[in-house]
Design a protein around this motif. Structure first.
Motif, PDB file in Angstrom:
ATOM      1  N   TYR A 108       0.816  -1.225   0.000  1.00  0.00           N
ATOM      2  CA  TYR A 108       0.000   0.000   0.000  1.00  0.00           C
ATOM      3  C   TYR A 108       0.843   1.266   0.000  1.00  0.00           C
ATOM      4  O   TYR A 108       0.328   2.370   0.087  1.00  0.00           O
ATOM      5  CB  TYR A 108      -0.911  -0.002   1.239  1.00  0.00           C
ATOM      6  N   TYR A 122      -4.196   5.363   1.444  1.00  0.00           N
ATOM      7  CA  TYR A 122      -2.788   5.748   1.538  1.00  0.00           C
ATOM      8  C   TYR A 122      -2.502   6.593   2.784  1.00  0.00           C
ATOM      9  O   TYR A 122      -1.452   6.449   3.413  1.00  0.00           O
ATOM     10  CB  TYR A 122      -2.368   6.491   0.260  1.00  0.00           C
ATOM     11  N   GLU A 125      -1.805   4.351   5.541  1.00  0.00           N
ATOM     12  CA  GLU A 125      -0.477   3.736   5.398  1.00  0.00           C
ATOM     13  C   GLU A 125       0.609   4.690   5.900  1.00  0.00           C
ATOM     14  O   GLU A 125       1.510   4.285   6.647  1.00  0.00           O
ATOM     15  CB  GLU A 125      -0.253   3.339   3.928  1.00  0.00           C
TER      16      GLU A 125
END
Ligand SMILES: [Zn+2]
Length: 478
Positions: A108, A122, A125
């Motif tokens: 990711y 994102y 992440e």
């Protein structure tokens, strides 16, 4: 003489037993003196028989190496914590000259390469990587890596450097800020972009100045040159960035993977090439330009394979990664299985349908031998954080490939120690085992010159005079 040490040894063993009961941060011991007794000292920078010194004692005092001498005749300080190193090898701490802390190595972490936002956004992440930073520092130490260069990321990178300085368990760290880029990467911007598209020399100077205010260690240019781009105009942007950095005593790192582009980067002042030349064989003009700049050359042979393996769901951890990698990352490496086949991004479908196993670039492999033979300073670097290249033990994959490319284990070890110290700008203080140098070293259970894979047989790691047990470091982040 040995009997005298048994008392200390017992005390040490008791101490280790006690340590096992303590939580995370205390995987570290910082006694006034450490004595490493009876081991083989490895000097990657020497030639011939002088490379190995057998049955030696190394005395560390605080952050520095105080003495290296024959075990039989070197007295131990009374308060020394003694490590019996008979049958072990001691090397300078490893240095990875190319990593990115804002990336985790999981699927990711590069939405510009493959968009899996639907499964893990994102932003989540990036937040994960910030929260996980202490663990990421520890996997580097557990892998024997006591120094790393983060060659580009968000302005957050300067906080990462500060966090490493304050941490009880972190490698030495130099950083660059956002990439002076030829292309935009809006997928990764969030509120602190790691990659910023720059269109003019003035804009390059302005961005470099903002980074110099944060005492950046490097300025990094992402010299992506596509068909139809004006190479001279691009070179002028990179040169403006380089000149501004150089005026402040800061070095220029450049991503340039084609021969033509790398030559432009060197003309623009590159001090550090962060990748191999992958499109063709290097030539004499390239070698001359590298030498003129005294530039360092980072092969990063594994990283493209890492992408290909992970994005085709065929990434498997190595034995070293299972022992020394971040368990959270390893667990998520095969997440593609959780996604319905028809919902997979196109790039992944393509990679999955390929029948041939990914290999490193053959031009990169043969160019490594050529640059080494030409006397160019090669520095080991993984590009860790990219998809499939995990922080820490990916150094062993990289060094294995460097041997396959034709370097000897000793040459590879030199690239990861004495040469790597140049990336950090610490060559006067680091990268060799000698009295007065900083106490960054690794004690190995097996001979690294007999087999490069033995670099992962890590008994203990010492950084800045502090002692770490890799098993405890990894236990503390499970
Ligand atoms: Zn990189």
């Amino acid at each position: 003489m040995r009997r005298k040490y048994i008392g200390y040894r017992l005390l040490f063993m008791t101490f280790l037993g006690f340590l096992a009961l303590l939580p995370a941060e205390t995987a570290k011991v910082s006694p006034a003196h450490i004595a490493i007794v009876g081991g083989t000292v490895v000097h990657p920078e020497r030639n011939g028989p002088a490379t190995l010194e057998r049955d030696m004692t190394i005395i560390l005092s605080g952050q520095r190496i105080q003495t290296i001498g024959p075990a039989k005749t070197t007295p131990l300080p009374k308060d020394a914590l003694v490590i019996q190193a008979g049958g072990k090898w001691i090397i300078p701490g490893l240095i990875d000259s190319h990593v990115h802390f804002f990336q985790s190595g999981n699927l990711y972490t590069r939405p510009d390469a493959v968009d899996l936002n639907k499964w893990v956004p994102y932003a989540k992440e990036r937040a994960r990587n910030t929260a996980r930073l202490p663990a990421t520092f520890k996997v580097w130490l557990a892998s024997g890596v006591t120094g790393v260069a983060d060659v580009g990321g968000p302005f957050w990178n300067f906080d990462v450097r500060e966090a490493a300085r304050r941490s009880a368990a972190a490698p030495r760290l130099v950083v660059a800020g956002p990439l002076i880029s030829m292309v935009a990467r809006p997928q990764m911007a969030l509120d602190d972009p790691p990659i910023i598209k720059i269109d003019t020399p003035d804009a390059a100077r302005a961005l470099v100045k903002r980074q110099l205010e944060r005492q950046t260690d490097y300025v990094k240019a992402w010299f992506i040159h596509r068909k139809g781009d004006d190479l001279a105009a691009q070179e002028a942007i990179v040169k403006a960035a380089g000149d501004t950095a150089h005026a402040a005593g800061v070095r220029l790192a450049v991503h340039a993977t084609e021969l033509l582009v790398a030559k432009a980067a060197l003309r623009a002042g590159a001090d550090l090439l962060v990748h191999s030349i992958t499109d063709q064989a290097i030539d004499d003009e390239f070698i001359e330009l590298v030498k003129k700049n005294r530039a360092l050359y980072t092969p990063t042979l594994f990283v493209s394979m890492g992408y290909a393996l992970a994005l085709s769901d065929s990434w498997k951890p190595t034995e070293a990664e299972l022992r020394l990698g971040d368990p959270q990352i390893l667990q998520a490496m095969n997440d593609l299985k959780k996604i319905p086949a028809d919902e997979l991004p196109e790039r992944i479908k393509q990679l999955m349908s390929r029948k041939v196993a990914p290999k490193p670039s053959s031009a990169a492999m043969s160019n490594l031998r050529k640059v080494w033979d030409a006397g160019i300073t090669v520095v080991m670097g993984t590009d860790a954080g990219n998809i499939g290249t995990v922080h820490g033990p990916s150094v062993f994959r990289e060094m294995e490939l460097m041997v396959q490319a034709g370097l000897t284990p000793q040459q590879v070890l030199l690239s990861a120690t004495g040469n790597g110290a140049r990336t950090l700008g610490l060559q006067a203080d680091l990268g060799v085992l000698a009295p007065g140098k900083l106490a960054d070293l690794v004690i190995l259970d097996a001979d690294p010159l007999a087999n490069i894979a033995n670099l992962s047989r890590i008994h203990r790691v010492i950084k800045d005079g502090a002692l770490f047990d890799p098993v405890q470091l990894i236990e503390s982040i499970r």
